[in-house]
Design a protein around this motif. Structure first.
Motif, PDB file in Angstrom:
ATOM      1  N   GLN A  46     -26.905  -8.842 -51.256  1.00  0.00           N
ATOM      2  CA  GLN A  46     -25.872  -9.110 -52.246  1.00  0.00           C
ATOM      3  C   GLN A  46     -24.496  -8.682 -51.734  1.00  0.00           C
ATOM      4  N   PRO A  47     -23.475  -9.534 -51.875  1.00  0.00           N
ATOM      5  CA  PRO A  47     -22.123  -9.092 -51.533  1.00  0.00           C
ATOM      6  C   PRO A  47     -21.546  -8.216 -52.633  1.00  0.00           C
ATOM      7  N   LYS A  48     -20.528  -7.465 -52.285  1.00  0.00           N
ATOM      8  CA  LYS A  48     -19.779  -6.698 -53.282  1.00  0.00           C
ATOM      9  C   LYS A  48     -18.603  -7.545 -53.771  1.00  0.00           C
ATOM     10  N   ILE A  49     -18.089  -7.201 -54.932  1.00  0.00           N
ATOM     11  CA  ILE A  49     -16.945  -7.904 -55.513  1.00  0.00           C
ATOM     12  C   ILE A  49     -15.851  -6.887 -55.818  1.00  0.00           C
ATOM     13  N   LEU A  50     -14.627  -7.233 -55.461  1.00  0.00           N
ATOM     14  CA  LEU A  50     -13.506  -6.359 -55.767  1.00  0.00           C
ATOM     15  C   LEU A  50     -12.338  -7.201 -56.274  1.00  0.00           C
ATOM     16  N   VAL A  51     -11.855  -6.868 -57.456  1.00  0.00           N
ATOM     17  CA  VAL A  51     -10.650  -7.489 -58.005  1.00  0.00           C
ATOM     18  C   VAL A  51      -9.546  -6.434 -57.939  1.00  0.00           C
ATOM     19  N   PRO A  52      -8.681  -6.487 -56.927  1.00  0.00           N
ATOM     20  CA  PRO A  52      -7.655  -5.455 -56.774  1.00  0.00           C
ATOM     21  C   PRO A  52      -6.784  -5.346 -58.019  1.00  0.00           C
ATOM     22  N   SER A  53      -6.672  -4.134 -58.538  1.00  0.00           N
ATOM     23  CA  SER A  53      -5.937  -3.936 -59.791  1.00  0.00           C
ATOM     24  C   SER A  53      -4.432  -4.117 -59.615  1.00  0.00           C
ATOM     25  N   ASN A  54      -3.921  -3.829 -58.413  1.00  0.00           N
ATOM     26  CA  ASN A  54      -2.480  -3.974 -58.181  1.00  0.00           C
ATOM     27  C   ASN A  54      -2.150  -5.171 -57.305  1.00  0.00           C
ATOM     28  N   GLY A  55      -3.157  -6.008 -57.056  1.00  0.00           N
ATOM     29  CA  GLY A  55      -2.925  -7.200 -56.246  1.00  0.00           C
ATOM     30  C   GLY A  55      -3.047  -6.965 -54.763  1.00  0.00           C
ATOM     31  N   ASN A  56      -3.225  -5.714 -54.328  1.00  0.00           N
ATOM     32  CA  ASN A  56      -3.351  -5.406 -52.916  1.00  0.00           C
ATOM     33  C   ASN A  56      -4.639  -4.610 -52.681  1.00  0.00           C
ATOM     34  N   ALA A  57      -5.223  -4.809 -51.519  1.00  0.00           N
ATOM     35  CA  ALA A  57      -6.408  -4.033 -51.150  1.00  0.00           C
ATOM     36  C   ALA A  57      -6.504  -3.988 -49.638  1.00  0.00           C
ATOM     37  N   THR A  58      -6.938  -2.875 -49.117  1.00  0.00           N
ATOM     38  CA  THR A  58      -7.155  -2.733 -47.678  1.00  0.00           C
ATOM     39  C   THR A  58      -8.637  -2.876 -47.396  1.00  0.00           C
ATOM     40  N   SER A  59      -8.957  -3.774 -46.492  1.00  0.00           N
ATOM     41  CA  SER A  59     -10.345  -4.014 -46.115  1.00  0.00           C
ATOM     42  C   SER A  59     -10.497  -3.781 -44.622  1.00  0.00           C
ATOM     43  N   PRO A  60     -11.720  -3.656 -44.120  1.00  0.00           N
ATOM     44  CA  PRO A  60     -11.920  -3.538 -42.678  1.00  0.00           C
ATOM     45  C   PRO A  60     -11.433  -4.767 -41.911  1.00  0.00           C
ATOM     46  N   CYS A  61     -11.257  -5.864 -42.631  1.00  0.00           N
ATOM     47  CA  CYS A  61     -10.793  -7.108 -42.004  1.00  0.00           C
ATOM     48  C   CYS A  61      -9.276  -7.273 -42.099  1.00  0.00           C
ATOM     49  N   GLY A  62      -8.590  -6.319 -42.739  1.00  0.00           N
ATOM     50  CA  GLY A  62      -7.149  -6.403 -42.880  1.00  0.00           C
ATOM     51  C   GLY A  62      -6.725  -6.190 -44.324  1.00  0.00           C
ATOM     52  N   THR A  63      -5.427  -6.281 -44.563  1.00  0.00           N
ATOM     53  CA  THR A  63      -4.888  -6.070 -45.906  1.00  0.00           C
ATOM     54  C   THR A  63      -4.950  -7.353 -46.702  1.00  0.00           C
ATOM     55  N   VAL A  64      -5.439  -7.236 -47.932  1.00  0.00           N
ATOM     56  CA  VAL A  64      -5.487  -8.361 -48.857  1.00  0.00           C
ATOM     57  C   VAL A  64      -4.272  -8.250 -49.757  1.00  0.00           C
ATOM     58  N   GLY A  65      -3.365  -9.204 -49.670  1.00  0.00           N
ATOM     59  CA  GLY A  65      -2.128  -9.148 -50.443  1.00  0.00           C
ATOM     60  C   GLY A  65      -2.226  -9.909 -51.745  1.00  0.00           C
ATOM     61  N   PRO A  66      -1.226  -9.751 -52.616  1.00  0.00           N
ATOM     62  CA  PRO A  66      -1.239 -10.397 -53.931  1.00  0.00           C
ATOM     63  C   PRO A  66      -1.109 -11.914 -53.873  1.00  0.00           C
ATOM     64  N   THR A  67      -0.701 -12.462 -52.706  1.00  0.00           N
ATOM     65  CA  THR A  67      -0.589 -13.917 -52.591  1.00  0.00           C
ATOM     66  C   THR A  67      -1.891 -14.552 -52.110  1.00  0.00           C
ATOM     67  N   THR A  68      -2.913 -13.736 -51.871  1.00  0.00           N
ATOM     68  CA  THR A  68      -4.214 -14.255 -51.443  1.00  0.00           C
ATOM     69  C   THR A  68      -5.002 -14.710 -52.663  1.00  0.00           C
ATOM     70  N   THR A  69      -5.519 -15.935 -52.614  1.00  0.00           N
ATOM     71  CA  THR A  69      -6.303 -16.440 -53.735  1.00  0.00           C
ATOM     72  C   THR A  69      -7.691 -15.816 -53.734  1.00  0.00           C
ATOM     73  N   GLY A  70      -8.331 -15.801 -52.570  1.00  0.00           N
ATOM     74  CA  GLY A  70      -9.642 -15.198 -52.413  1.00  0.00           C
ATOM     75  C   GLY A  70      -9.857 -14.864 -50.960  1.00  0.00           C
ATOM     76  N   PHE A  71     -10.691 -13.877 -50.684  1.00  0.00           N
ATOM     77  CA  PHE A  71     -10.849 -13.391 -49.312  1.00  0.00           C
ATOM     78  C   PHE A  71     -12.234 -12.768 -49.180  1.00  0.00           C
ATOM     79  N   TYR A  72     -12.908 -13.077 -48.086  1.00  0.00           N
ATOM     80  CA  TYR A  72     -14.211 -12.459 -47.814  1.00  0.00           C
ATOM     81  C   TYR A  72     -14.127 -11.672 -46.520  1.00  0.00           C
ATOM     82  N   CYS A  73     -14.586 -10.434 -46.542  1.00  0.00           N
ATOM     83  CA  CYS A  73     -14.631  -9.606 -45.341  1.00  0.00           C
ATOM     84  C   CYS A  73     -16.092  -9.425 -44.947  1.00  0.00           C
ATOM     85  N   SER A  74     -16.446  -9.913 -43.772  1.00  0.00           N
ATOM     86  CA  SER A  74     -17.841  -9.829 -43.320  1.00  0.00           C
ATOM     87  C   SER A  74     -18.218  -8.411 -42.900  1.00  0.00           C
ATOM     88  N   SER A  75     -17.226  -7.587 -42.533  1.00  0.00           N
ATOM     89  CA  SER A  75     -17.527  -6.234 -42.055  1.00  0.00           C
ATOM     90  C   SER A  75     -18.153  -5.373 -43.140  1.00  0.00           C
TER      91      SER A  75
END
Length: 212
Positions: A46-75
């Motif tokens: 099962q994958p995990k799900i994260l809805v960043p509360s402030n529109g930003n999130a740091t992942s092992p694959c890089g920073t997820v910014g507020p202009t990203t619609t959706g993003f999957y990090c395989s790491s």
């Protein structure tokens, strides 16, 4: 893919509603994909799900910014679904969000099968932003869009809230770019998925024109 009723409540109007919506949709995607992966002798997780509360999130694959619609990090096998780029026209149209989620879940399926890792290896070898590298990106993204169509096709006209007429809302939502493909090809691969034949989602052997 077996037909099923999937009825996540409401739509992602705010972070708590988004978390409720996506977490309710996750079992639908799991029950849809697990049998297919099992028949191909791939182990499901099962994958995990994260809805960043402030529109930003740091992942092992890089920073997820507020202009990203959706993003999957395989790491860390996590699907990130920021709220910042959600288009106002999507408000109250749950199937568009379900399609977005199933697209990112498609990248998780690619990870479980090993194709995502191989596509990234080929893209890096070709040069990530070179014409050949961008084509590898589009093959990866368009297959995931086909996987999205596969799932959406399994939940429309199944006795639940979604019908075939809702598919038009999905096709109007996406805008192509050099990493994901043209609008016409995004629509074409999504519609291939709706036909519910997973072999039709083999972007790796498609012509360059089909993944432009």
């Amino acid at each position: 893919m077996t037909k099923q009723i999937c009825n996540p409540p409401g739509w992602p109007s705010e972070v708590p509603a988004a978390e409720t919506f996506y977490n309710a949709a996750l079992p639908c995607l799991a029950s849809a994909w697990q049998p297919l992966l099992g028949r191909a002798e791939f182990e499901y997780s099962q994958p995990k799900i994260l809805v960043p509360s402030n529109g930003n999130a740091t992942s092992p694959c890089g920073t997820v910014g507020p202009t990203t619609t959706g993003f999957y990090c395989s790491s860390n096998k996590t699907i990130y679904l920021p709220m910042g780029r959600i288009h106002p026209d999507w408000n109250g149209v749950p199937i568009v969000y379900l399609s977005l989620f199933s697209h990112e879940f498609g990248h998780h399926v690619q990870t479980l099968s090993g194709s995502l890792q191989e596509a990234w290896r080929q893209r890096r070898a070709a040069g990530s932003d070179s014409p050949a590298g961008l084509e590898w990106s589009r093959r990866m993204e368009l297959q995931s869009e086909c996987f999205s169509g596969l799932f959406i096709g399994a939940v429309v006209d199944s006795g639940g809230p979604f019908t075939e007429s809702d598919i038009g809302n999905v096709l109007q939502a996406w805008i192509g770019d050099p990493t994901h493909g043209t609008n016409a090809n995004i629509d074409a691969w999504f519609n291939r998925g709706v036909q519910n034949q997973i072999a039709l989602c083999n972007t790796w052997i498609a012509s360059s024109a089909e993944v432009a």
